[in-house]
Design a protein around this motif. Structure first.
Motif, PDB file in Angstrom:
ATOM      1  N   GLU A 449       0.800  -1.219   0.000  1.00 48.64           N
ATOM      2  CA  GLU A 449       0.000   0.000   0.000  1.00 48.64           C
ATOM      3  C   GLU A 449       0.837   1.276   0.000  1.00 48.64           C
ATOM      4  O   GLU A 449       0.323   2.359  -0.261  1.00 48.64           O
ATOM      5  N   GLY A 450       2.123   1.151   0.340  1.00 49.42           N
ATOM      6  CA  GLY A 450       2.936   2.348   0.478  1.00 49.42           C
ATOM      7  C   GLY A 450       2.608   3.148   1.725  1.00 49.42           C
ATOM      8  O   GLY A 450       2.943   4.329   1.817  1.00 49.42           O
ATOM      9  N   ASP A 451       1.975   2.508   2.704  1.00 46.66           N
ATOM     10  CA  ASP A 451       1.554   3.210   3.925  1.00 46.66           C
ATOM     11  C   ASP A 451       2.690   3.169   4.937  1.00 46.66           C
ATOM     12  O   ASP A 451       2.704   2.368   5.876  1.00 46.66           O
ATOM     13  N   ALA A 452       3.673   4.052   4.750  1.00 51.88           N
ATOM     14  CA  ALA A 452       4.840   4.077   5.630  1.00 51.88           C
ATOM     15  C   ALA A 452       4.460   4.516   7.041  1.00 51.88           C
ATOM     16  O   ALA A 452       5.011   4.010   8.024  1.00 51.88           O
ATOM     17  N   SER A 453       3.521   5.432   7.176  1.00 52.84           N
ATOM     18  CA  SER A 453       3.155   5.941   8.498  1.00 52.84           C
ATOM     19  C   SER A 453       2.566   4.845   9.367  1.00 52.84           C
ATOM     20  O   SER A 453       2.954   4.665  10.534  1.00 52.84           O
ATOM     21  N   SER A 454       1.610   4.071   8.822  1.00 50.39           N
ATOM     22  CA  SER A 454       1.012   2.984   9.605  1.00 50.39           C
ATOM     23  C   SER A 454       2.040   1.908   9.915  1.00 50.39           C
ATOM     24  O   SER A 454       2.074   1.351  11.022  1.00 50.39           O
ATOM     25  N   ALA A 455       2.876   1.584   8.933  1.00 48.09           N
ATOM     26  CA  ALA A 455       3.904   0.569   9.151  1.00 48.09           C
ATOM     27  C   ALA A 455       4.843   0.988  10.271  1.00 48.09           C
ATOM     28  O   ALA A 455       5.203   0.180  11.143  1.00 48.09           O
ATOM     29  N   GLN A 456       5.224   2.277  10.283  1.00 48.24           N
ATOM     30  CA  GLN A 456       6.130   2.752  11.325  1.00 48.24           C
ATOM     31  C   GLN A 456       5.472   2.712  12.703  1.00 48.24           C
ATOM     32  O   GLN A 456       6.087   2.303  13.691  1.00 48.24           O
ATOM     33  N   ARG A 457       4.215   3.119  12.781  1.00 49.66           N
ATOM     34  CA  ARG A 457       3.516   3.101  14.086  1.00 49.66           C
ATOM     35  C   ARG A 457       3.425   1.679  14.632  1.00 49.66           C
ATOM     36  O   ARG A 457       3.641   1.450  15.827  1.00 49.66           O
ATOM     37  N   LEU A 458       3.087   0.721  13.772  1.00 53.90           N
ATOM     38  CA  LEU A 458       3.001  -0.671  14.211  1.00 53.90           C
ATOM     39  C   LEU A 458       4.333  -1.161  14.763  1.00 53.90           C
ATOM     40  O   LEU A 458       4.404  -1.775  15.836  1.00 53.90           O
ATOM     41  N   LEU A 459       5.414  -0.919  14.014  1.00 57.16           N
ATOM     42  CA  LEU A 459       6.720  -1.426  14.416  1.00 57.16           C
ATOM     43  C   LEU A 459       7.202  -0.769  15.702  1.00 57.16           C
ATOM     44  O   LEU A 459       7.701  -1.448  16.612  1.00 57.16           O
ATOM     45  N   VAL A 460       7.064   0.555  15.810  1.00 56.35           N
ATOM     46  CA  VAL A 460       7.538   1.256  17.003  1.00 56.35           C
ATOM     47  C   VAL A 460       6.768   0.793  18.230  1.00 56.35           C
ATOM     48  O   VAL A 460       7.351   0.563  19.309  1.00 56.35           O
ATOM     49  N   ALA A 461       5.451   0.633  18.100  1.00 54.99           N
ATOM     50  CA  ALA A 461       4.653   0.180  19.246  1.00 54.99           C
ATOM     51  C   ALA A 461       5.079  -1.219  19.686  1.00 54.99           C
ATOM     52  O   ALA A 461       5.206  -1.503  20.889  1.00 54.99           O
ATOM     53  N   ALA A 462       5.306  -2.121  18.710  1.00 55.66           N
ATOM     54  CA  ALA A 462       5.708  -3.490  19.054  1.00 55.66           C
ATOM     55  C   ALA A 462       7.103  -3.513  19.663  1.00 55.66           C
ATOM     56  O   ALA A 462       7.359  -4.257  20.633  1.00 55.66           O
ATOM     57  N   LEU A 463       8.020  -2.701  19.164  1.00 57.22           N
ATOM     58  CA  LEU A 463       9.372  -2.668  19.715  1.00 57.22           C
ATOM     59  C   LEU A 463       9.380  -2.019  21.096  1.00 57.22           C
ATOM     60  O   LEU A 463      10.137  -2.435  21.988  1.00 57.22           O
TER      61      LEU A 463
END
Length: 902
Positions: A449-463
């Motif tokens: 999807e090219g949704d970098a913002s959602s991808a970043q939020r998911l990863l940061v929250a999980a980390l």
């Protein structure tokens, strides 16, 4: 539409028309599934269009004992003409067709009666007899039809026949030659699959093509079997009932010991990687192989000691015909046999298990990583899914399914299957998703999807949910951070990288070397130093013997902004070859674009266009929308440099439209670079400056937007030519203070030339120095651009002779690259310096003739036929015509010739 059968269709059309060079019989033979029946159907249609009446008979194996059964089918539609025959022939036909009682007529009488009736009917309208599966004709019908065929004297009656090549048939024994149907070519097989199954993923299509070996029935049936079997592709493909029956015919007649041996061979991979002696340590013996060899199912390669199946799908048939308990028993024995080989032992233990088993699941999970590093990405994914199936605990199962989803989308090109697997990767309703599941979901969001913002939020929250510093060997954490780096690259925003570096410091203070290299050399090379180059070169040297597609592409990616991808070409081609065999297809895409990047900077633009087009096609087929962006950028750069301006500008517009709502600054930088390159050769420096400065303001190298490194020379040239000398000098200082010129020879050439452009005192010495530097000739486009601006400076400094030398060299280099707009700019400067175009702008008589014909719309092949030239020679003439006319495409020929005429 019959793909790949154009020659056969042409033969049948001439045969149906009654062409004199044909005899009375046209016989096609081929292996089962070769498309003989479809070909006969097409032949029947052609015969009807040619005015013939068509009579058909399909022989059936179970009717082989029915006397005159097939001849009855042929003659029955003609019974209205029966009264026209003499009594003996009339009675014979009546008995054959069941109209009158009596014993079957003798074969000689039956043949003569059939000939008489067919000849009588053909006097009113020519006939075409179509006979399918000739070897299954009952003997009486076969002899009668052979009698007819040998006594036909004109083209009024013709026989179109098909037979299996491995079975004898009466027409061959009667002296008629057979046209053997070859397997479909790879191109025709691919066209058939794309036409019938347009949604089939490219890696699956390739695997089917490899297994079918050009057999049309297999090509049409295997996708249906795969659609019904959701498991990932493994060593053997599932078969439909029809394919199983087709390829299993010979297997069922083999002794039990032989079938057992063949099952061991297939499950052990003996025909690929084991000698027969290793495999026959099983309970079966080598003597059991003989019946399979006599049946033509396998042969033993005397040089390698390995088995070769006559057709790959026979391997699948061996598995399909075995019972599940037989397979589990064979796998258990193989696990014991491979007790000294951990990978194979774990694989066979996993296949032999009949229920949940955490010990085996844990072994398979470990082996999955080993298989990936060894380059077997398909089996790595399958092993992880099998580990998930054997997991007793739901949390372990969810984590392993998520890892399989990540491998599928990140490595094997199964991005579109990711969402379905991620649904299965959900833990208990009140549990948090695993880091593996979050990483897979983030990768899906980014690349699909090219949704970098959602991808970043998911990863940061999980980390953030992880405890303090972890071991650098923790694979899920490392993969999550790699994905976070990819998110930061495409986003191109400093705040994303701030979060990434915070996670580095908190979760993995001691970064693995490859992740550290990507962070600096790829993420922000302007803040690197010379030590990065040495570390990167060491990593590139380490790829020499690597088979890990993930490591190869990551190291090559780290080398991208420092112009060192060329050192990874051979490993990257290994990844591409693996993807083309159906393995690491997602990594194949990345490798194609990396090869394209190296081809761009080295002036191999024909190669660039080929590999990038291949990668873009895979992106479109598999849904990798964002992954396609670097490829679209590279293709647009080549189009811009070669004068295909409308195409390049449209590509830049599409990149910008896709980037804007997603705030993907890197894609916006791609678009700006393309448009800057479109302006420079035409002297539109004001516009070029605006585009270059939109990526990185003059005097700075935009942090965490590595594309700024590639635009230093473009910005400085546009700034100096538009009167912004102070701004240009500030940008050169920023580049020199960052040490960019020390990071690669190419950057040294460009930064050095930018410095010469802004130095009012020593510019000549500085230009001479950078052009004489070792390795400058490896970057032909950049070197030619430096020679061009140097020549322009020399001309303005009233040194025309020196200017002509530089400009003539630039013209030659640009023409070699077919960079028409740049060659045009250099030629104009050369003429202004009093020089003569070294290539001349006058068309030779041959070039003028070729150009006029091309302007009318003829293809190279058609022009070659008219002028008695080869198509390659025509292409060479046109490559010289375009720069002489100052155009970049065939479509501009007519207007250019018209302008020249006036």
């Amino acid at each position: 539409m019959l793909f790949g059968r154009e020659a056969e269709l042409g033969l049948m059309a001439a045969f149906a028309r009654g062409a004199p060079e044909f005899g009375p019989v046209l016989l096609f033979s081929g292996e089962p599934g070769a498309g003989k029946t479809a070909l006969l159907d097409a032949g029947a249609e052609q015969a009807e269009r040619a005015g013939r009446r068509v009579l058909r008979a399909t022989a059936l194996e179970y009717e082989a004992d029915l006397t005159y059964g097939a001849l009855n089918l042929v003659l029955h539609p003609l019974l209205d003409q029966l009264p026209a025959l003499d009594e003996a022939h009339r009675h014979a036909v009546a008995v054959i067709c069941g109209l009158e009682p009596g014993p079957p007529p003798a074969q000689l009488l039956a043949g003569a009666a059939a000939l008489a009736l067919l000849t009588r009917v053909a006097a009113d309208r020519p006939l075409m007899l179509v006979v399918d599966d000739a070897p299954w004709l009952d003997l009486a019908s076969a002899m009668a039809l052979a009698y007819v065929a040998r006594r036909l004297r004109d083209a009024a009656v013709r026989l179109l026949v098909a037979a299996r090549s491995e079975l004898e048939n009466v027409f061959v024994r009667s002296g008629f030659d057979a046209h053997v149907l070859p397997p479909l070519s790879e191109r025709s097989a691919d066209a058939l699959l794309a036409d019938r199954f347009p949604a089939l993923p490219a890696n699956v299509r390739r695997r089917i093509r490899a297994e079918a070996l050009g057999n049309p029935l297999a090509l049409l049936d295997l996708p249906a079997a795969l659609d019904a079997d959701p498991r990932p592709l493994t060593d053997t493909l599932p078969l439909t009932e029809r394919l199983t029956a087709l390829y299993a015919r010979r297997l069922r007649d083999l002794p039990g010991g032989t079938r057992e041996l063949l099952l061991f061979v297939v499950l052990a991979g003996a025909e690929n990687s084991m000698t027969l002696e290793q495999c026959t340590r099983m309970p079966t013996g080598q003597d059991d192989l003989a019946p399979a060899e006599r049946a033509g199912i396998v042969r033993l390669n005397p040089r390698s000691g390995r088995l070769e199946f006559r057709h790959p799908l026979l391997r699948s048939a061996v598995v399909e015909l075995s019972a599940s308990e037989e397979r589990r028993h064979a796998h258990a024995l193989l696990a014991e046999a491979f007790r000294l080989d951990p990978q194979r032992r774990a694989w066979h233990l996993g296949q032999s298990a009949s229920g949940p088993d955490e010990d085996v699941a844990r072994l398979l999970e470990a082996v999955s990583g080993d298989l990936l590093h060894a380059g077997n990405s398909t089996r790595a994914t399958a092993a992880m899914l099998r580990a998930a199936e054997l997991s007793p605990a739901r949390a372990d199962r969810a984590r392993r399914v998520a890892r399989a989803a990540y491998l599928g989308s990140h490595v094997t090109g199964q991005l579109q299957a990711g969402p379905r697997l991620l649904v299965d990767a959900q833990p208990e309703p009140d549990g948090a998703p695993s880091l593996a599941a979050v990483t897979a979901a983030a990768y899906q969001l980014l690349n699909g999807e090219g949704d970098a913002s959602s991808a970043q939020r998911l990863l940061v929250a999980a980390l953030d949910a992880l405890p303090g510093p972890l071991d650098a060997a923790d694979d899920p954490t490392v993969e999550a951070l790699h994905t976070l780096v990819a998110v930061g690259f495409y986003a191109g925003r400093a705040e994303f990288w701030a979060d990434t570096h915070r996670q580095f410091a908190r979760v993995l203070p001691e970064l693995p070397e490859l992740l550290a290299l990507l962070d600096v050399a790829f993420g922000d090379p302007a803040r690197g130093d010379v030590s990065v180059v040495g570390r990167l070169d060491a990593a590139l040297d380490g790829l020499r013997f690597s088979s890990d597609p993930v490591r190869i592409t990551r190291v090559a990616t780290a080398a991208a902004h420092l112009d060192r991808v060329g050192r990874a070409r051979e490993p990257l081609w290994r990844v591409i070859d693996d993807g083309r065999r159906g393995g690491a297809v997602a990594k194949e895409i990345e490798s194609l674009f990396l090869i394209g990047l190296d081809a761009w900077v080295r002036g191999r633009w024909d190669e660039l266009e080929q590999v990038v087009d291949d990668g873009l096609r895979l992106c479109d087929e598999l849904g990798y929308a964002l992954t396609a962006a670097p490829g679209r950028y590279l293709r647009a750069m080549a189009d811009a440099a070669r004068g295909r301006e409308a195409v390049a500008d449209e590509a830049a517009e599409q990149l910008l439209l896709w980037a804007a709502p997603r705030r993907l600054y890197t894609l916006a930088a791609y678009a700006s670079h393309v448009r800057c390159l479109l302006q420079l050769p035409h002297g539109r420096f004001e516009s070029a400056y605006r585009h270059a400065a939109s990526v990185s303001p003059a005097g700075t190298l935009q942090p965490f937007l590595p594309h700024a490194v590639w635009l230093v020379f473009d910005l400085v040239e546009a700034a100096t030519r538009s009167g912004r000398t102070a701004v240009a000098a500030a940008h050169v200082r920023a580049a020199e203070e960052a040490g960019l010129g020390l990071l690669s020879d190419r950057l040294g050439l460009l930064v050095g030339a930018a410095g010469a452009l802004t130095d009012p005192a020593d510019w000549r010495d500085r230009f001479d120095l950078v052009l004489a530097a070792s390795g400058a000739e490896r970057w032909p486009f950049d070197r030619a651009r430096v020679q061009l601006v140097y020549g322009e400076q020399l001309r303005r400094a009233h040194a025309p002779a020196d200017a002509r030398a530089q400009l003539a060299a630039a013209v030659d280099a640009f023409r070699d690259l077919r960079a028409a707009p740049w060659a045009g700019r250099a030629v104009r400067e050369l003429r202004a310096a009093g020089g003569i175009d070294p290539g001349g702008d006058e068309l030779t008589p041959q070039e003028a003739t070729v150009a006029r014909l091309a302007a009318t719309g003829l293809t190279n092949k058609e022009i070659a036929a008219q002028l008695y030239l080869s198509p390659r020679t025509v292409s060479t003439h046109l490559s010289r015509v375009f720069p002489k006319l100052g155009i970049g495409s065939r479509g501009a020929l007519r207007d250019a010739l018209e302008r020249r005429r006036h």
